[in-house]
Write a protein that holds these residues in place. Sequence first.
Motif, short mmCIF file in Angstrom:
data_model
loop_
_atom_site.label_atom_id
_atom_site.label_comp_id
_atom_site.label_asym_id
_atom_site.label_seq_id
_atom_site.Cartn_x
_atom_site.Cartn_y
_atom_site.Cartn_z
N LEU A 166 54.49 86.34 35.97
CA LEU A 166 54.77 86.75 37.45
C LEU A 166 55.04 88.35 37.58
O LEU A 166 54.44 89.02 38.38
N SER A 181 51.45 89.71 36.93
CA SER A 181 50.60 89.56 38.24
C SER A 181 51.15 90.58 39.42
O SER A 181 50.30 91.14 40.07
N ASN A 182 52.57 90.83 39.46
CA ASN A 182 52.91 91.57 40.42
C ASN A 182 52.56 92.85 40.09
O ASN A 182 52.45 93.65 40.97
N GLU A 198 50.60 95.59 42.33
CA GLU A 198 51.17 96.80 42.79
C GLU A 198 50.04 97.66 42.55
O GLU A 198 49.74 98.82 43.24
N LYS A 212 62.70 96.35 49.78
CA LYS A 212 62.22 96.36 48.38
C LYS A 212 63.27 97.40 47.47
O LYS A 212 63.55 97.11 46.52
#
Length: 492
Positions: free
Chosen positions: A263, A266-267, A271, A463
């Motif tokens: 995760l 891929s994050n 980004e 965020k």
Amino acid sequence: MRAKGFLLEILSFAFWAALVSTSLWRSNGLHDQQVRDVAEARARMLFTMVETMRLWNASHGGLYATVDDSNQPNPYLDVLERDVEIFGRPYTKINPAYMTRQLSEMFRARKGMQFHLTSANPIRPANAPDAWEATTLAGFAAGGREVFELTPVEGGQAFRYMAALTVEKPCLQCHAKQDYRLGDVRGGISVSLPAAPVIAELEPQRHHTILVHGVGFVLLWGASLLFIARLKQSWRGLAAARADQDRLITERTAELRAAVDDLARSNAELEQFAYVASHDLQEPLRMMGTYAQLIERRYAERLDDEGREFIGFMTEGAGRMRAMIDDLLAYSRVDRGPPVFAAVDSELALDTALANLAAAVTESKAAVVRPSVLPLVWGEAAPLARLFQNVVGNALKYRHPDRPPRVEVTVATDKAGWATFSVRDNGIGIPEDCRERVFQIFQRLHARGAYPGTGIGLAIAKKIVERHGGSIWIEAAGDGGSVFRFTLPLAK
Ligand code: HEC
């Protein structure tokens, strides 16, 4: 665990061995006592028999028996009628002492128990005591009446018993001359019982006891071994279960970590992509904008109205796209690089935010209410200022057309180490079903023309809060406005 089981086996052996041998040792002591008791009872019995026979003899003043080899007249018996003749046959009187001697000799011939009549100063020298008897007689003189002992004798050991002979009335017939008085102790009868036969007689009992103890020990230890085996089995079961559990946990943890890694990767990739894309898009976009402006400046006269309008749309679109790309870059920058946290004064962060918003505050004639003291939080200074700026700025932007904006900042801290900031406004409010959506990137609730901006401010705010481990949400304020709340960790 093997060693533990083995230790238990040894320990149980030692325990039962100690217990059984202690019991055996005690039983042995009791057995020895029993041997003594049996010997003593027998000796006392013999003494009582002899004493009673003597008393019987004395009560008759002595008894007559025919004279023969084994029954010669007693030279120590000093009475007139000692020797008589009945029908021509010689008879002689047998006093108790003489009878005792004769019985004793008959007894000796049968082996085993023996007895002996004795006195400290005997009429007949042979009645003198041996060493043991002498000591015992001395004891009687001092008040003793009975003694029983296991003593060494020739060829082994013997139980020796001796009791006092007291002077009774019939005794005086012959002994008055020696100054005997009623109740005096003038001697005793000692009984001697070889120890070996008595011991041998009771030996089977001892063997039986030993056997019972041996069997008992084997049974008890065996039972313990069985129990220990059961115990070890359940230990093994437990250990296996624990190992299973451990393995499962390790597996699950690994899976979870892999998933999290995936995760995160891929994050990060996403980004990175967003960052690179927006960064790389800037250049061609600038080019487009520049040339659109160029066309507008140089060829405006050559275009008709429609053409000029199209160019206007193009310039505006390029401008909006630049704004979006800038915002996207800002958004992806929030999470670039590992967090570098420190104690940050949230008061300063709010000061910075309000300074940046000064123009908007003045322009909207907003009243901003804030506490005089705000806590130290754990985080990054610049993003936190940005957070306040975005949330307060949002409140100013979506103000109600009919009332001057009022923004109130408050904070509460809890014991778990968190500060909850609340930014309350009296603006247009956010419908409940849209409260999640406003935090999504480029999501706007209103037509583009109504409010300026790309709709990224709250996404960035969310965020930043999440980078600090906190959360952000919206509640309805009583007067139709909204309350933005977010949590941040307190500095330790
Ligand atoms: C019929 C007479 C007579 C009577 C009764 C008699 N005795 Fe003796 N007793 C003697 C004579 C004699 C001796 C001496 C030695 C022997 O015969 O061994 C003697 C010996 C003894 C001895 C041994 C020590 C020694 O002097 O040699 C004692 C002890 C003794 N008598 C106690 C008694 C007691 C106790 C009674 C009563 C139950 C009693 N006698 C009854 C005649 C008698």
